[in-house]
Scaffold this motif. Structure first.
Motif, PDB file in Angstrom:
ATOM      1  N   GLU A  43       0.839  -1.192   0.000  1.00 35.30           N
ATOM      2  CA  GLU A  43       0.000   0.000   0.000  1.00 35.30           C
ATOM      3  C   GLU A  43       0.875   1.243   0.000  1.00 35.30           C
ATOM      4  OE1 GLU A  43      -2.500  -0.488   3.419  1.00 35.30           O
ATOM      5  OE2 GLU A  43      -4.075  -1.358   2.201  1.00 35.30           O
ATOM      6  N   THR A  44       0.389   2.278  -0.645  1.00 34.85           N
ATOM      7  CA  THR A  44       1.104   3.541  -0.682  1.00 34.85           C
ATOM      8  C   THR A  44       0.614   4.409   0.470  1.00 34.85           C
ATOM      9  OG1 THR A  44       1.264   3.381  -3.084  1.00 34.85           O
ATOM     10  CG2 THR A  44       1.666   5.547  -2.098  1.00 34.85           C
ATOM     11  N   LEU A  72       0.701   7.848   2.606  1.00 34.23           N
ATOM     12  CA  LEU A  72       0.952   9.242   2.259  1.00 34.23           C
ATOM     13  C   LEU A  72       0.559  10.131   3.427  1.00 34.23           C
ATOM     14  CD1 LEU A  72       1.620  11.082  -0.243  1.00 34.23           C
ATOM     15  CD2 LEU A  72      -0.829  11.150  -0.637  1.00 34.23           C
ATOM     16  N   ARG A 107      -3.850   5.770   3.291  1.00 32.59           N
ATOM     17  CA  ARG A 107      -3.499   4.940   2.147  1.00 32.59           C
ATOM     18  C   ARG A 107      -4.047   5.559   0.875  1.00 32.59           C
ATOM     19  NH1 ARG A 107      -7.064   1.154   3.611  1.00 32.59           N
ATOM     20  NH2 ARG A 107      -7.626   2.409   5.393  1.00 32.59           N
ATOM     21  N   LEU A 108      -3.214   5.696  -0.105  1.00 28.66           N
ATOM     22  CA  LEU A 108      -3.616   6.248  -1.391  1.00 28.66           C
ATOM     23  C   LEU A 108      -4.345   5.169  -2.182  1.00 28.66           C
ATOM     24  CD1 LEU A 108      -3.253   8.978  -2.756  1.00 28.66           C
ATOM     25  CD2 LEU A 108      -1.236   8.073  -3.881  1.00 28.66           C
ATOM     26  N   THR A 109      -5.559   5.501  -2.646  1.00 31.35           N
ATOM     27  CA  THR A 109      -6.343   4.540  -3.424  1.00 31.35           C
ATOM     28  C   THR A 109      -6.763   5.171  -4.745  1.00 31.35           C
ATOM     29  OG1 THR A 109      -8.411   5.217  -2.373  1.00 31.35           O
ATOM     30  CG2 THR A 109      -7.243   3.360  -1.380  1.00 31.35           C
TER      31      THR A 109
END
Length: 180
Positions: free
Chosen positions: A4-5, A7, A82-84
């Motif tokens: 997961e990214t 941020l 989390r970037l989605t």
């Protein structure tokens, strides 16, 4: 979770958080954060604003309710999540994509302001905002009662009277406050 990214965004809320309920009764709030970079222009010897980033954010469960109660338009906040990415087809059958931040943690920035924190009552949601049993008629808010699940050294789990007698737990014998 792996892959997961994560941020962190620091900026100002563009509007008050919009709180809604899902069909299952779960709270969700949406808002946008405007993050505008400032750079120093050596030619003009002054600071200039760069292009703003408008990050759409979504927050779930108790955290959504806390955001709706605590945050308002213009507040400078620090949000981590989390970037989605979401894709869909619009009415003209054009493929669209948007990116948003699923917020895990958020709070006011204290760089240019102060804040007072009040602990919310536990028990309205379990881990990650999953529903759990809450007292009948509970509507959220802060508490001054002792939390039976909190360890004895937890300053947030103590009542106001107990918390005022110590400073974030007891580390050895209590010392009297110095006189000035």
């Amino acid at each position: 979770m792996a892959g997961e990214t994560i941020l962190t965004v620091i900026g100002n809320l563009t509007a008050d958080p919009e709180l809604r309920q899902t069909r299952n009764g779960r709270s969700v709030a949406g808002f946008s954060i405007a993050a505008t970079p400032r750079v120093y222009d050596r030619n003009s010897n002054q600071w200039t604003d760069g292009d703003p980033l408008f990050m759409r954010c979504t927050v779930w469960g108790d955290l959504a309710e806390h955001c709706a109660q605590s945050l308002s338009k213009g507040m400078r906040v620090i949000a981590q999540g989390r970037l989605t990415q979401h894709s869909w087809e619009d009415e003209q059958h054009v493929r669209r994509t948007s990116v948003e931040l699923q917020v895990d943690e958020i709070g006011p920035s204290l760089r240019y302001a102060t804040a007072q924190v009040a602990k919310a009552t536990r028990g309205t949601a379990g881990a990650f905002g999953n529903p759990s049993t809450a007292p009948a008629g509970y509507s959220g808010g802060s508490t001054t009662q002792t939390d039976p699940q909190a360890p004895a050294s937890d300053p947030w789990g103590a009542s106001d009277q107990a918390a005022s007698s110590s400073s974030f737990g007891s580390f050895g014998k209590a010392e009297p406050e110095p006189e000035f």
